[in-house]
Design an enzyme around this catalytic site. Structure first.
Site, PDB file in Angstrom:
ATOM      1  N   ALA A 153      25.637   8.211  43.701  1.00 24.36           N
ATOM      2  CA  ALA A 153      26.951   8.201  44.341  1.00 24.36           C
ATOM      3  C   ALA A 153      26.725   8.477  45.823  1.00 24.36           C
ATOM      4  CB  ALA A 153      27.822   9.288  43.732  1.00 24.36           C
TER       5      ALA A 153
ATOM      6  N   GLU B 135      21.553  15.645  40.407  1.00 22.97           N
ATOM      7  CA  GLU B 135      22.800  16.263  40.896  1.00 22.97           C
ATOM      8  C   GLU B 135      22.695  17.772  41.084  1.00 22.97           C
ATOM      9  OE1 GLU B 135      22.646  13.819  38.708  1.00 22.97           O
ATOM     10  OE2 GLU B 135      24.236  12.365  39.115  1.00 22.97           O
TER      11      GLU B 135
ATOM     12  N   GLY C   1      24.318   8.569  40.103  1.00 21.59           N
ATOM     13  CA  GLY C   1      25.227   7.492  39.694  1.00 21.59           C
ATOM     14  C   GLY C   1      24.523   6.164  39.469  1.00 21.59           C
TER      15      GLY C   1
ATOM     16  N   GLU D  19      23.221   6.437  36.049  1.00 24.19           N
ATOM     17  CA  GLU D  19      24.398   6.386  35.176  1.00 24.19           C
ATOM     18  C   GLU D  19      24.911   4.945  35.043  1.00 24.19           C
ATOM     19  OE1 GLU D  19      26.174   9.617  37.480  1.00 24.19           O
ATOM     20  OE2 GLU D  19      26.580  10.632  35.572  1.00 24.19           O
TER      21      GLU D  19
END
Ligand code: COA
Length: 260
Positions: free
Chosen positions: A66, A135, A112, A115
């Site tokens: 992200a 993270e 992300g 993911e």
């Protein structure tokens, strides 16, 4: 529709969705996620698209996570919204898609990015790829489904080790863990993804969609996957493709599926 952060390329019945923010290692900002939502929704309802390959622009990264710059200053409610919207608008849309989606992991797949790859139905990695969920180094945990999908793919112990250490694994390690289906050289990555997807696309499209739904229900909240399998199996008998598949077998010819 024109996109700023992703590229769409059609090759016969395969649609490529390429995350295209190479200078930021294809990090997923909110604008990119919104474009992904639109592109995926269109692809899933477009009869000319049989399946999707998601990859990253350039040779260094699939997606490095992200976009961390958008996290600064966010509060608890914003955090909840980021995770909820991301999961329901993009990651769950991919996982629950009615067409096969393959991640061609061409470099870093972090946070992300991993993911995103894990939401896809199949993952192929190039041998330079590195994968991880870092993270906790930011004081966060994965929010786009990573705690659940990594656990499903590699088991609880390995998932917790990867998440708590924040360590990256190599493509070879990811293959051994079952995190990716295949590892090939960078040059072979897209040809391998296409070869696999083209083979899948010779199969009955409605049966593929049914298989995705049944397999997904192995882990869906409140669902009984065995019941789903019975129902999806039964519905296949009502399709023209089923009649075509059985006729073709008995007539010793290749089936021609129409997705009906
Ligand atoms: N969010 C925002 N920007 C990112 C990013 C992310 N997740 N990952 C990389 N970038 C940006 C960098 O800030 C840099 O931008 P700049 O040139 O404007 O400074 C650019 O992409 C190149 O990254 P850089 O860190 O210089 O490359 P590197 O080869 O030294 O390191 C990584 C590569 C992947 C190890 C490193 O970029 C990294 O750790 N990224 C963050 C990974 C992460 O924690 N992801 C989880 C987010 S929840």
């Amino acid at each position: 529709m024109s996109f700023q952060n992703i590229l769409i390329q059609d090759k016969d019945r395969i649609q490529y969705i390429i995350i295209n923010r190479e200078s930021k290692l294809n990090a997923l900002n909110q604008a990119t996620l919104a474009e992904l939502h639109t592109a995926l929704t269109q692809a899933f309802s477009n009869n000319n698209v049989g399946g999707i390959i998601i990859t990253g622009a350039g040779t260094k990264a699939f997606v490095a996570g992200a976009d961390i710059s958008e996290f600064a200053g966010k509060d608890v409610d914003s955090g909840r919204r980021i995770a909820y919207d991301g999961q329901s608008n993009v990651f769950d849309v991919i996982a629950g898609g009615n067409k096969p989606v393959i991640a061609a992991v061409n470099g870093f797949a972090l946070g992300g990015g991993l993911e995103l790859a894990m939401a896809c139905h199949i993952r192929i990695a190039s041998d330079n790829a590195k994968m991880g969920l870092p993270e906790v180094t930011l004081g966060l945990i994965p929010g786009y489904g990573g705690t659940q999908r990594l656990t499903q793919l590699v088991g609880r112990g390995k998932a917790l080790e990867m998440i708590m250490t924040a360590d990256m694994v190599t493509a070879a390690d990811a293959l051994a863990l079952g995190l990716v289906n295949h590892v090939v050289t960078q040059d072979e990555l897209l040809p391998k993804a296409e070869e696999l997807l083209n083979k899948i696309l010779t199969r009955a499209p409605l049966a593929l969609a049914a298989a995705i739904r049944a397999v997904n229900d192995a882990h869906a909240d409140g669902a009984n996957g065995f019941d789903t399998e019975i129902e999806e199996f039964a519905r296949c008998f009502g399709t023209k493709d089923f009649k075509e598949g059985v006729s073709a077998f008995l007539e010793k010819r290749k089936p021609e599926f129409k997705g009906k």
